[in-house]
Design a protein around this motif. Structure first.
Motif, PDB file in Angstrom:
ATOM      1  N   GLU A   1      39.312  41.615  60.262  1.00 57.70           N
ATOM      2  CA  GLU A   1      40.410  41.232  59.381  1.00 57.70           C
ATOM      3  C   GLU A   1      39.990  41.422  57.923  1.00 57.70           C
ATOM      4  N   TRP A   2      40.964  41.664  57.077  1.00 62.40           N
ATOM      5  CA  TRP A   2      40.683  41.955  55.679  1.00 62.40           C
ATOM      6  C   TRP A   2      40.354  40.688  54.894  1.00 62.40           C
ATOM      7  N   CYS A   3      39.676  40.902  53.785  1.00 61.81           N
ATOM      8  CA  CYS A   3      39.447  39.852  52.802  1.00 61.81           C
ATOM      9  C   CYS A   3      39.410  40.505  51.431  1.00 61.81           C
ATOM     10  N   ALA A   4      39.508  39.702  50.391  1.00 66.31           N
ATOM     11  CA  ALA A   4      39.559  40.257  49.040  1.00 66.31           C
ATOM     12  C   ALA A   4      38.957  39.285  48.043  1.00 66.31           C
ATOM     13  N   ILE A   5      38.320  39.846  47.030  1.00 68.02           N
ATOM     14  CA  ILE A   5      37.821  39.081  45.889  1.00 68.02           C
ATOM     15  C   ILE A   5      38.507  39.649  44.657  1.00 68.02           C
ATOM     16  N   LEU A   6      39.284  38.806  43.984  1.00 65.22           N
ATOM     17  CA  LEU A   6      40.127  39.244  42.882  1.00 65.22           C
ATOM     18  C   LEU A   6      39.771  38.498  41.602  1.00 65.22           C
ATOM     19  N   PRO A   7      39.980  39.120  40.450  1.00 66.15           N
ATOM     20  CA  PRO A   7      39.661  38.438  39.189  1.00 66.15           C
ATOM     21  C   PRO A   7      40.654  37.323  38.895  1.00 66.15           C
ATOM     22  N   PHE A   8      40.165  36.297  38.213  1.00 65.27           N
ATOM     23  CA  PHE A   8      41.048  35.214  37.780  1.00 65.27           C
ATOM     24  C   PHE A   8      41.053  35.073  36.267  1.00 65.27           C
ATOM     25  N   GLU A   9      39.868  35.000  35.668  1.00 62.36           N
ATOM     26  CA  GLU A   9      39.816  34.824  34.223  1.00 62.36           C
ATOM     27  C   GLU A   9      39.522  36.162  33.533  1.00 62.36           C
ATOM     28  N   PRO A  10      40.033  36.341  32.315  1.00 61.36           N
ATOM     29  CA  PRO A  10      39.845  37.614  31.604  1.00 61.36           C
ATOM     30  C   PRO A  10      38.466  37.709  30.968  1.00 61.36           C
ATOM     31  N   LYS A  11      37.460  37.835  31.794  1.00 57.51           N
ATOM     32  CA  LYS A  11      36.085  37.943  31.315  1.00 57.51           C
ATOM     33  C   LYS A  11      35.648  39.392  31.460  1.00 57.51           C
ATOM     34  N   ALA A  12      35.322  40.048  30.349  1.00 58.13           N
ATOM     35  CA  ALA A  12      35.048  41.483  30.364  1.00 58.13           C
ATOM     36  C   ALA A  12      33.820  41.824  31.191  1.00 58.13           C
ATOM     37  N   ASP A  13      32.789  40.989  31.094  1.00 55.06           N
ATOM     38  CA  ASP A  13      31.549  41.257  31.817  1.00 55.06           C
ATOM     39  C   ASP A  13      31.201  40.043  32.656  1.00 55.06           C
ATOM     40  N   ASN A  14      31.110  40.227  33.946  1.00 56.15           N
ATOM     41  CA  ASN A  14      30.699  39.136  34.820  1.00 56.15           C
ATOM     42  C   ASN A  14      29.870  39.721  35.953  1.00 56.15           C
ATOM     43  N   SER A  15      29.219  38.851  36.670  1.00 52.99           N
ATOM     44  CA  SER A  15      28.351  39.288  37.761  1.00 52.99           C
ATOM     45  C   SER A  15      28.776  38.596  39.042  1.00 52.99           C
ATOM     46  N   VAL A  16      29.079  39.388  40.064  1.00 48.47           N
ATOM     47  CA  VAL A  16      29.466  38.862  41.374  1.00 48.47           C
ATOM     48  C   VAL A  16      28.554  39.480  42.423  1.00 48.47           C
TER      49      VAL A  16
ATOM     50  N   TRP B   1      31.372  45.618  52.642  1.00 47.90           N
ATOM     51  CA  TRP B   1      31.043  46.252  51.365  1.00 47.90           C
ATOM     52  C   TRP B   1      30.676  45.148  50.376  1.00 47.90           C
ATOM     53  N   ASP B   2      29.391  44.800  50.370  1.00 44.00           N
ATOM     54  CA  ASP B   2      28.915  43.723  49.508  1.00 44.00           C
ATOM     55  C   ASP B   2      28.884  44.149  48.048  1.00 44.00           C
ATOM     56  N   LEU B   3      28.927  43.152  47.187  1.00 44.24           N
ATOM     57  CA  LEU B   3      28.803  43.359  45.752  1.00 44.24           C
ATOM     58  C   LEU B   3      27.402  42.956  45.328  1.00 44.24           C
ATOM     59  N   ASP B   4      26.830  43.731  44.449  1.00 46.58           N
ATOM     60  CA  ASP B   4      25.458  43.482  44.012  1.00 46.58           C
ATOM     61  C   ASP B   4      25.415  43.346  42.490  1.00 46.58           C
ATOM     62  N   GLY B   5      25.990  42.247  42.028  1.00 50.16           N
ATOM     63  CA  GLY B   5      25.984  41.987  40.593  1.00 50.16           C
ATOM     64  C   GLY B   5      27.042  42.740  39.828  1.00 50.16           C
ATOM     65  N   GLY B   6      27.998  43.330  40.524  1.00 55.96           N
ATOM     66  CA  GLY B   6      29.049  44.081  39.853  1.00 55.96           C
ATOM     67  C   GLY B   6      30.060  43.180  39.172  1.00 55.96           C
ATOM     68  N   THR B   7      30.881  43.780  38.340  1.00 58.67           N
ATOM     69  CA  THR B   7      31.916  43.058  37.604  1.00 58.67           C
ATOM     70  C   THR B   7      33.256  43.208  38.309  1.00 58.67           C
ATOM     71  N   ILE B   8      33.934  42.087  38.520  1.00 54.54           N
ATOM     72  CA  ILE B   8      35.282  42.083  39.077  1.00 54.54           C
ATOM     73  C   ILE B   8      36.248  41.817  37.930  1.00 54.54           C
ATOM     74  N   LYS B   9      37.114  42.764  37.633  1.00 54.18           N
ATOM     75  CA  LYS B   9      38.047  42.561  36.525  1.00 54.18           C
ATOM     76  C   LYS B   9      39.231  43.513  36.658  1.00 54.18           C
ATOM     77  N   PHE B  10      40.350  43.117  36.049  1.00 52.14           N
ATOM     78  CA  PHE B  10      41.482  44.021  35.959  1.00 52.14           C
ATOM     79  C   PHE B  10      41.107  45.177  35.027  1.00 52.14           C
ATOM     80  N   GLY B  11      41.470  46.372  35.420  1.00 44.24           N
ATOM     81  CA  GLY B  11      41.061  47.549  34.689  1.00 44.24           C
ATOM     82  C   GLY B  11      39.724  48.084  35.156  1.00 44.24           C
ATOM     83  N   GLY B  12      39.118  47.396  36.125  1.00 51.37           N
ATOM     84  CA  GLY B  12      37.839  47.814  36.687  1.00 51.37           C
ATOM     85  C   GLY B  12      37.852  47.617  38.184  1.00 51.37           C
TER      86      GLY B  12
END
Length: 260
Positions: A193-208, A215-226
């Motif tokens: 089944e699907w899952c999703a991690i979506l941005p909430f706050e407008p933080k230009a640089d973050n680490s997730v 498909w794991d994330l390794d310190g990448g940034t989650i943001k709109f426009g990215g």
């Protein structure tokens, strides 16, 4: 990934499909179509410590009870709130006659959803672990975004209850900055089944950073426009049944559900 002080999330029963583990919870019905299977919603409604319908959600709920012939006990909500621009006045009168507390919330600076949550918790004498909000996401994008925005209000309410949006297709909630452990039932992993991690706050640089996803994330940034981690799923080979996540930005987590 250190998770010694992680937030623990286990809102879905690990073994029983379409069963949930919300602790001591309230339920609120918004003015959207109700598409959750009737036996499931009946069980959730009957098991809640306090029940609320918000404005036109009252009409939706009572029509659902009538159409599906469900055994709701009690049938009428404990609280009906809203500015009452979408509820039928005959429905409002019927609720009053059957013991519902009617709470007008006319302030137009806030949504009926947010005002309804505040009205609910102000009138609940018990500490709530969770508030389950029945709402179908989709249709008008502004209303969908507004619902997601309101998820964060839980930290401002008495006892900081966790707020879950529950629809036919998914369950969605807000994640604070920090570490989280989300227990994933094995049947959801096996069905990918699907899952999703979506941005909430407008933080230009973050680490997730995550473990337990396909498909794991390794310190990448989650943001709109990215990058947005949509249409992800779980690592079937991971035996822990946990998704571990660390973030320095507030996020939205959403996960697909199955009902049988």
């Amino acid at each position: 990934m250190s998770t010694s002080s992680a937030w623990k999330w286990r809102p879905i029963d690990a073994d029983k499909i379409a069963h949930f583990s919300y602790g001591n919870y309230a339920i609120a019905v918004l003015n959207t179509p109700i598409r959750i299977p009737p036996p499931v919603l009946t069980r959730l409604w009957n098991g809640a410590s306090i029940r609320s319908t918000i404005d036109g959600g009252t009409d939706r709920w009572l029509e659902f009870v009538k159409t599906e012939a469900i055994d709701a006990s009690p049938k009428f909500p404990d609280i009906v709130s809203g500015d009452f621009d979408s509820i039928q006045q005959s429905t409002l009168a019927l609720c009053k006659e059957n013991g519902s507390e009617v709470v007008p919330t006319p302030d137009q600076d806030f949504t009926d959803f947010e005002k309804g949550l505040r009205a609910l918790t102000a009138r609940c004498n018990l500490r709530l672990d969770s508030i389950v909000v029945i709402a179908e996401l989709g249709g008008r994008i502004d209303q969908t975004i507004s619902c997601l925005n309101t998820l964060r209000i839980g930290v401002e309410l008495p006892g900081s209850p966790r707020i879950y949006l529950l629809s036919r297709s998914c369950m969605t909630w807000w994640l604070s900055r920090g570490s989280h452990e989300i227990t994933i039932p094995r049947y959801l992993k096996e069905r990918q089944e699907w899952c999703a991690i979506l941005p909430f706050e407008p933080k230009a640089d973050n680490s997730v950073t995550t473990t337990g996803l396909k498909w794991d994330l390794d310190g990448g940034t989650i943001k709109f426009g990215g990058l947005i981690s949509s249409s992800n799923t779980y690592d079937k080979d991971d035996k822990s049944n946990l998704v571990k996540l660390r973030t320095d930005a507030e996020l939205i987590w959403s996960m697909g559900l199955v009902w049988e």
